[in-house]
Motif scaffolding. Structure first.
Motif, short mmCIF file in Angstrom:
data_model
loop_
_atom_site.label_atom_id
_atom_site.label_comp_id
_atom_site.label_asym_id
_atom_site.label_seq_id
_atom_site.Cartn_x
_atom_site.Cartn_y
_atom_site.Cartn_z
N ARG A 163 65.54 -42.63 -1.86
CA ARG A 163 65.17 -43.97 -2.34
C ARG A 163 66.22 -44.54 -3.28
NH1 ARG A 163 58.98 -42.51 -3.17
NH2 ARG A 163 58.31 -42.76 -1.02
N SER A 164 66.88 -43.66 -4.05
CA SER A 164 67.90 -44.17 -4.97
C SER A 164 69.10 -44.74 -4.21
CB SER A 164 68.35 -43.08 -5.93
OG SER A 164 69.09 -42.09 -5.24
N PHE A 165 69.35 -44.27 -3.01
CA PHE A 165 70.45 -44.82 -2.21
C PHE A 165 70.07 -46.16 -1.60
CE2 PHE A 165 72.00 -40.30 -1.66
CZ PHE A 165 73.05 -40.46 -2.52
N GLU A 166 68.77 -46.47 -1.52
CA GLU A 166 68.33 -47.75 -0.98
C GLU A 166 68.45 -48.89 -1.98
OE1 GLU A 166 64.34 -47.08 0.34
OE2 GLU A 166 64.95 -45.71 1.93
N ILE A 167 68.57 -48.55 -3.25
CA ILE A 167 68.60 -49.58 -4.29
C ILE A 167 69.92 -50.32 -4.28
CG2 ILE A 167 68.54 -49.99 -6.78
CD1 ILE A 167 66.57 -47.70 -6.99
#
Length: 167
Positions: A163-167
């Motif tokens: 999810r942190s890569f989606e930000i």
């Protein structure tokens, strides 16, 4: 330092997985050998095994925390700007934190009267490892549940990273 911080969760969960895997293996060995006797006069007798865990020393956690804080970027001069004397003695802890364990063997035996058994002594007593099957099954189920909990922690961390890569 960021990769160490990211992967420390995996390293800690990995240690927990290793402990629970060994507890499952020890309980399985104990259950499998509960009814195995040794020939009289033989020292080749199965010894019940237990896994002894040791808590992590507090300094290890403190070093990991201080190491993590010392690598933070600062945006204000009042924030951490240079390592303190406590931080200068910190060594990198690539192993994460988690329990340490040791497998120990016990010299506990039980005796049963069976004069027809080939391993019976002159009094008709047969020596078996003193394994409590209820206790071993409880250990097995408990270790299995804790193993699953450590796997869930790994999965949760993977989702956080994704999810942190989606930000």
């Amino acid at each position: 330092m960021l990769p160490d911080r990211v992967f420390s969760t995996f390293q800690t969960a990995g240690r927990g997985l290793a402990v629970q895997r060994e507890k499952i293996a020890a309980a399985s060995r104990n259950i499998a050998n509960a009814g195995v006797s040794a020939p009289k006069g033989s020292d080749d007798m199965y010894r019940p095994q237990t896994v002894q865990t040791k808590a992590v020393h507090q300094d290890k956690f403190k070093n990991l925390l201080v190491d993590s804080i010392s690598t933070l970027k600062t945006s204000n001069d009042k924030h951490f700007s240079s390592p303190s004397p406590m931080q200068s003695s910190v060594q990198n802890n690539a192993g994460g934190i988690g329990p340490e364990f040791e497998v120990t063997e016990q010299e506990n035996y039980r005796y049963e009267f069976d004069p027809t058994h080939p391993d019976a002594d002159e009094n008709g007593m047969v020596q078996y490892p003193d394994v409590d099957l209820v206790h071993e099954m409880t250990q097995l189920v408990s270790a299995n549940r804790l193993y699953e909990a450590n796997l869930s922690a790994v999965e949760a961390e993977k989702q956080i990273i994704k999810r942190s890569f989606e930000i």
